[in-house]
Design a protein around this motif. Structure first.
Motif, PDB file in Angstrom:
ATOM      1  N   ILE A   1      48.308  33.189  28.797  1.00  0.00           N
ATOM      2  CA  ILE A   1      47.758  32.488  29.948  1.00  0.00           C
ATOM      3  C   ILE A   1      48.075  33.264  31.231  1.00  0.00           C
ATOM      4  N   ALA A   2      49.258  33.822  31.322  1.00  0.00           N
ATOM      5  CA  ALA A   2      49.692  34.517  32.533  1.00  0.00           C
ATOM      6  C   ALA A   2      49.073  35.912  32.672  1.00  0.00           C
ATOM      7  N   GLN A   3      48.614  36.490  31.599  1.00  0.00           N
ATOM      8  CA  GLN A   3      48.078  37.843  31.647  1.00  0.00           C
ATOM      9  C   GLN A   3      46.758  37.881  32.404  1.00  0.00           C
ATOM     10  N   LYS A   4      46.640  38.825  33.343  1.00  0.00           N
ATOM     11  CA  LYS A   4      45.416  38.967  34.116  1.00  0.00           C
ATOM     12  C   LYS A   4      44.414  39.807  33.326  1.00  0.00           C
ATOM     13  N   PRO A   5      43.117  39.534  33.511  1.00  0.00           N
ATOM     14  CA  PRO A   5      42.102  40.361  32.850  1.00  0.00           C
ATOM     15  C   PRO A   5      42.064  41.763  33.459  1.00  0.00           C
ATOM     16  N   ASN A   6      41.559  42.706  32.697  1.00  0.00           N
ATOM     17  CA  ASN A   6      41.437  44.085  33.153  1.00  0.00           C
ATOM     18  C   ASN A   6      40.190  44.259  34.010  1.00  0.00           C
ATOM     19  N   LEU A   7      40.332  45.034  35.064  1.00  0.00           N
ATOM     20  CA  LEU A   7      39.208  45.438  35.894  1.00  0.00           C
ATOM     21  C   LEU A   7      39.230  46.956  36.000  1.00  0.00           C
TER      22      LEU A   7
ATOM     23  N   SER B   1      38.051  58.157  49.707  1.00  0.00           N
ATOM     24  CA  SER B   1      37.565  56.773  49.599  1.00  0.00           C
ATOM     25  C   SER B   1      38.579  55.766  50.132  1.00  0.00           C
ATOM     26  N   ALA B   2      38.968  55.918  51.368  1.00  0.00           N
ATOM     27  CA  ALA B   2      39.919  54.972  51.973  1.00  0.00           C
ATOM     28  C   ALA B   2      39.369  53.547  51.943  1.00  0.00           C
ATOM     29  N   TRP B   3      38.062  53.390  51.999  1.00  0.00           N
ATOM     30  CA  TRP B   3      37.409  52.074  51.990  1.00  0.00           C
ATOM     31  C   TRP B   3      37.743  51.258  50.744  1.00  0.00           C
ATOM     32  N   ILE B   4      38.123  51.921  49.645  1.00  0.00           N
ATOM     33  CA  ILE B   4      38.362  51.211  48.384  1.00  0.00           C
ATOM     34  C   ILE B   4      39.549  50.255  48.505  1.00  0.00           C
ATOM     35  N   SER B   5      40.419  50.501  49.481  1.00  0.00           N
ATOM     36  CA  SER B   5      41.566  49.607  49.681  1.00  0.00           C
ATOM     37  C   SER B   5      41.113  48.186  50.035  1.00  0.00           C
ATOM     38  N   ASN B   6      39.935  48.050  50.656  1.00  0.00           N
ATOM     39  CA  ASN B   6      39.403  46.711  50.959  1.00  0.00           C
ATOM     40  C   ASN B   6      39.184  45.898  49.684  1.00  0.00           C
ATOM     41  N   TYR B   7      38.807  46.556  48.610  1.00  0.00           N
ATOM     42  CA  TYR B   7      38.601  45.880  47.329  1.00  0.00           C
ATOM     43  C   TYR B   7      39.936  45.631  46.632  1.00  0.00           C
TER      44      TYR B   7
ATOM     45  N   HIS C   1      43.607  42.526  43.544  1.00  0.00           N
ATOM     46  CA  HIS C   1      44.835  42.791  42.786  1.00  0.00           C
ATOM     47  C   HIS C   1      45.524  41.529  42.273  1.00  0.00           C
ATOM     48  N   ASP C   2      45.346  40.394  42.940  1.00  0.00           N
ATOM     49  CA  ASP C   2      45.970  39.158  42.457  1.00  0.00           C
ATOM     50  C   ASP C   2      45.264  38.585  41.230  1.00  0.00           C
ATOM     51  N   SER C   3      44.005  38.902  41.066  1.00  0.00           N
ATOM     52  CA  SER C   3      43.209  38.329  39.977  1.00  0.00           C
ATOM     53  C   SER C   3      43.076  39.242  38.767  1.00  0.00           C
ATOM     54  N   PHE C   4      43.289  40.550  38.950  1.00  0.00           N
ATOM     55  CA  PHE C   4      43.037  41.518  37.881  1.00  0.00           C
ATOM     56  C   PHE C   4      44.160  42.540  37.756  1.00  0.00           C
ATOM     57  N   ASP C   5      44.321  43.076  36.548  1.00  0.00           N
ATOM     58  CA  ASP C   5      45.057  44.320  36.337  1.00  0.00           C
ATOM     59  C   ASP C   5      44.027  45.418  36.531  1.00  0.00           C
ATOM     60  N   ILE C   6      44.184  46.217  37.564  1.00  0.00           N
ATOM     61  CA  ILE C   6      43.147  47.170  37.966  1.00  0.00           C
ATOM     62  C   ILE C   6      43.455  48.567  37.445  1.00  0.00           C
TER      63      ILE C   6
ATOM     64  N   MET D   1      31.059  50.403  51.730  1.00  0.00           N
ATOM     65  CA  MET D   1      32.190  50.776  52.573  1.00  0.00           C
ATOM     66  C   MET D   1      32.474  49.737  53.659  1.00  0.00           C
ATOM     67  N   ASP D   2      31.542  48.828  53.878  1.00  0.00           N
ATOM     68  CA  ASP D   2      31.672  47.789  54.887  1.00  0.00           C
ATOM     69  C   ASP D   2      32.674  46.731  54.429  1.00  0.00           C
ATOM     70  N   LYS D   3      33.610  46.384  55.286  1.00  0.00           N
ATOM     71  CA  LYS D   3      34.689  45.446  54.927  1.00  0.00           C
ATOM     72  C   LYS D   3      34.146  44.062  54.564  1.00  0.00           C
ATOM     73  N   GLU D   4      33.158  43.566  55.298  1.00  0.00           N
ATOM     74  CA  GLU D   4      32.582  42.250  54.984  1.00  0.00           C
ATOM     75  C   GLU D   4      31.894  42.258  53.620  1.00  0.00           C
ATOM     76  N   ASN D   5      31.201  43.344  53.306  1.00  0.00           N
ATOM     77  CA  ASN D   5      30.558  43.445  51.997  1.00  0.00           C
ATOM     78  C   ASN D   5      31.596  43.526  50.884  1.00  0.00           C
ATOM     79  N   ALA D   6      32.701  44.207  51.156  1.00  0.00           N
ATOM     80  CA  ALA D   6      33.785  44.268  50.172  1.00  0.00           C
ATOM     81  C   ALA D   6      34.308  42.872  49.885  1.00  0.00           C
ATOM     82  N   THR D   7      34.433  42.053  50.916  1.00  0.00           N
ATOM     83  CA  THR D   7      34.884  40.671  50.740  1.00  0.00           C
ATOM     84  C   THR D   7      33.875  39.884  49.917  1.00  0.00           C
ATOM     85  N   SER D   8      32.610  40.036  50.225  1.00  0.00           N
ATOM     86  CA  SER D   8      31.540  39.335  49.506  1.00  0.00           C
ATOM     87  C   SER D   8      31.512  39.725  48.023  1.00  0.00           C
ATOM     88  N   ILE D   9      31.538  41.011  47.755  1.00  0.00           N
ATOM     89  CA  ILE D   9      31.482  41.509  46.375  1.00  0.00           C
ATOM     90  C   ILE D   9      32.732  41.088  45.609  1.00  0.00           C
ATOM     91  N   SER D  10      33.887  41.211  46.227  1.00  0.00           N
ATOM     92  CA  SER D  10      35.142  40.815  45.576  1.00  0.00           C
ATOM     93  C   SER D  10      35.144  39.327  45.251  1.00  0.00           C
TER      94      SER D  10
END
Length: 191
Positions: free
Chosen positions: A8-14, A26-32, A37-42, A167-176
């Motif tokens: 139950i505690a194990q996070k799914p892989n992403l 790709s500094a923008w990837i930090s937005n994702y 990171h709280d929901s997935f093992d990345i 690369m847009d921060k708002e889009n990163a939020t939406s997609i995430s």
């Protein structure tokens, strides 16, 4: 009892695949990463590395050509070899294309999210898992509506944005948020 609690505690892989510029540019990837990171093992994958491309001083056209002339095929095989089964996948530009091709070649995934993966417009078949595609409205290589209809995919289009919409921060939020939402939906169906 402890096995049940552990599962139950194990996070799914992403699996997250970079764009053609790789992780170094790709500094923008930090937005994702911050949001997921709280929901997935990345597992973060640099597409230049898995395509075995030496990117020293290559311009955009030269780098793109290396992917088209064998890099994609090598990256697909390497992705299949290193990826855990039943992962969620998030790929950016060429990374989404590599993930699509890997899924067609046998990589088992729970879902595929691809952002600005314009080379998909040349594909004639689609992987069988749930797929969400994201594009900027002004991307000159945005697939035609007919292609989306043939693939039975309803894309998310970001108005007045181009290829680099990911690369847009708002889009990163939406997609995430949509990716986390698909995790919750998938979890309900597996019970």
């Amino acid at each position: 009892m402890s096995k049940t609690l552990t599962s139950i505690a194990q996070k799914p892989n992403l699996i997250m695949l970079s764009d053609m510029w790789g992780l170094k540019r790709s500094a923008w990837i930090s937005n994702y990463l911050k949001q997921l990171h709280d929901s997935f093992d990345i597992m973060l994958i640099d597409c230049i590395d898995i395509a075995k491309i030496n990117d020293n001083n290559l311009n955009e056209q030269e780098l793109h050509q290396r992917f088209v002339e064998g890099g994609v095929e090598l990256a697909v095989q390497n992705l299949i070899d290193i990826s855990p089964s039943d992962s969620y996948i998030l790929g950016f530009s060429i990374g989404g294309y590599i993930a699509w091709k890997a899924c067609l070649a046998g990589l088992k995934a729970k879902s595929l999210f691809a952002v600005s993966s314009t080379r998909l417009r040349k594909e004639e078949s689609r992987p069988s898992m749930p797929i969400q595609l994201f594009y900027g409205q002004t991307d000159p290589y945005l697939p035609e509506n007919l292609w989306f209809d043939q693939m039975n995919i309803n894309p998310q289009i970001y108005v007045n944005m181009g290829h680099n919409c990911y690369m847009d921060k708002e889009n990163a939020t939406s997609i995430s948020s949509l990716l986390i939402g698909s995790l919750l939906t998938s979890d309900k169906h597996s019970r």
